[in-house]
Enzyme design. Structure first.
Site, short mmCIF file in Angstrom:
data_model
loop_
_atom_site.label_atom_id
_atom_site.label_comp_id
_atom_site.label_asym_id
_atom_site.label_seq_id
_atom_site.Cartn_x
_atom_site.Cartn_y
_atom_site.Cartn_z
N ALA A 32 26.99 33.07 42.03
CA ALA A 32 25.71 33.28 42.70
C ALA A 32 24.51 32.66 41.97
CB ALA A 32 25.51 34.78 42.93
N ARG A 66 26.79 27.98 51.87
CA ARG A 66 27.65 29.17 51.74
C ARG A 66 26.79 30.39 52.10
NH1 ARG A 66 30.93 29.78 46.29
NH2 ARG A 66 32.28 31.09 47.58
N GLN A 99 39.66 31.51 39.96
CA GLN A 99 38.52 31.40 39.04
C GLN A 99 38.80 32.13 37.72
OE1 GLN A 99 38.33 31.98 42.32
NE2 GLN A 99 36.31 31.52 43.19
N ASP A 134 27.61 38.93 44.14
CA ASP A 134 27.02 37.83 44.88
C ASP A 134 25.86 38.28 45.75
OD1 ASP A 134 29.97 37.05 44.30
OD2 ASP A 134 28.91 35.18 44.71
N ASN A 151 31.27 41.03 46.06
CA ASN A 151 31.78 40.17 44.99
C ASN A 151 33.09 39.57 45.45
OD1 ASN A 151 31.22 39.28 42.20
ND2 ASN A 151 33.17 40.28 41.74
#
Ligand SMILES: CSC[C@H]1O[C@H](OP(=O)(O)O)[C@H](O)[C@@H]1O
Length: 342
Positions: free
Chosen positions: A51, A84, A192, A233, A243
């Protein structure tokens, strides 16, 4: 990490340089973005992600617009806003750039925009450091030295303009000699955790163990971790936190095992216009991220796929939200508003 995640090269006619995170950990490849669309695609493909990092990159992208006209700046902001949908930092940063453009004369536009983007970047770095300090203070008081701490996705220097959010707390604990043992979820489908978090933790010498997402409950049941800490986020006014997908499950597992579940995020990740997390837009991504990652067939052709990139942990499962201004605890609309509203 010696190479900056995000770096502006040159002056008002310069360009944005990113680490291409889709290539990590195998290679540290730099991506030079010369146009707004270059940055749009970098955000969409997660070459730059997280973010705060998305907000910083988008701010610099506005400088890449033909910045001698207000109209080109406005259309750049409108275009970047479609890259996004979930991380509110993107929209917050673009609004800041729009306000500067509205206030700037044509002959100072480029300079003012670049100065604002750099300010957004440096402010985020300072917020990361403050989150690290507040979070380390909290966990030093609540956990035994050397405790295992579980985290999900990537919330480090790769996800921000500074040292990270949840990972900044873990880095600060490590710096203080607390000796955290981090259990990092791999974080399917884009990994990630295994690709980026393990890369960052190893680079800093932090003790870390990689686990599959499905192992989190068992790791807690075996008493290997004393807490969980994640990023966010978008956080609604009541503290519900969106998130990376799988975070809601971590929060439920933590509750079931009597472990504290913390969220670390700057105040720029809060969206007080949303009363609850039910209103947070959740990005859905391509089926191929699950069925054919990197072109390798993991499922039969044409199967039905559901691929939400985020989920929402309700405020009642969150032991505290660590911000650059301090820790929100308990997590309620009242405590969130008191901490976050300017
Ligand atoms: C410090 S915010 C990081 C946050 O962003 C990640 O999502 P993505 O990798 O899709 O950009 C994830 O939700 C992290 O917690």
């Amino acid at each position: 990490m010696s190479t900056p995640t995000i770096e502006w090269i040159g002056g008002v006619d310069g360009h944005l340089r990113l680490i291409d995170q889709t290539k990590l950990p195998a290679e540290t490849e730099l991506l030079d973005c010369e146009t707004v669309d270059d940055v749009w695609w970098a955000i969409r493909k997660l070459s730059v992600r997280g973010a705060p990092a998305i907000g910083v990159a988008a701010a610099y992208a506005v400088v890449l617009a033909t910045s001698d006209s207000h109209e080109s700046v406005k259309s750049a902001c409108d275009h970047l806003a479609t890259s996004r949908p979930t991380a509110v930092n993107l929209f917050w940063a673009l609004d800041r750039m729009r306000r500067v453009a509205d206030d700037a004369d044509r002959d100072e536009l480029a300079e003012r925009l670049l100065a604002e983007a750099k300010a957004i970047h440096s402010e985020d770095a300072e917020q990361c450091a403050a989150i690290g300090r507040h979070g380390a203070d909290l966990l030093e008081q609540t956990l035994a030295k050397g405790s295992g701490i579980l985290t999900h996705c990537n919330t480090g220097a790769l996800a921000t303009g500074g040292d990270g959010t949840a990972l900044a707390v873990l880095f600060e604990l490590h710096r203080r000699g607390f000796g955290p043992h981090v259990y990092a979820d791999e974080t399917r489908p884009l990994l990630q955790g295994s690709r980026l978090t393990m890369w960052e933790l190893t680079d800093r010498g932090v003790k870390a163990t990689l686990i599959c997402d499905s192992m989190a409950a068992q790791v807690m049941r075996e008493g290997r971790v004393a807490a969980a800490i994640v990023g966010a986020d978008r956080i609604a006014a009541n503290g519900d936190s969106a998130n990376k997908i799988g975070t809601y499950g971590v929060a439920l597992h933590a509750k079931a095992h009597g472990l504290p579940f913390y969220v670390a995020a700057p105040t720029t990740t809060f969206d007080l216009s949303l009363a609850t997390g039910a209103e947070i837009p959740i990005e859905e991504r391509a089926a191929s991220e699950i069925t054919k990652p990197g072109g390798v067939m993991f499922a039969p052709e044409g199967v039905e796929v559901y691929n939400p990139a985020f989920d929402v942990a309700p405020a009642e499962l969150i032991a505290g939200i660590i911000t650059e201004r301090g820790v929100i605890n308990p997590v309620t609309t009242d405590t969130v508003t008191k901490m976050v509203a300017n």
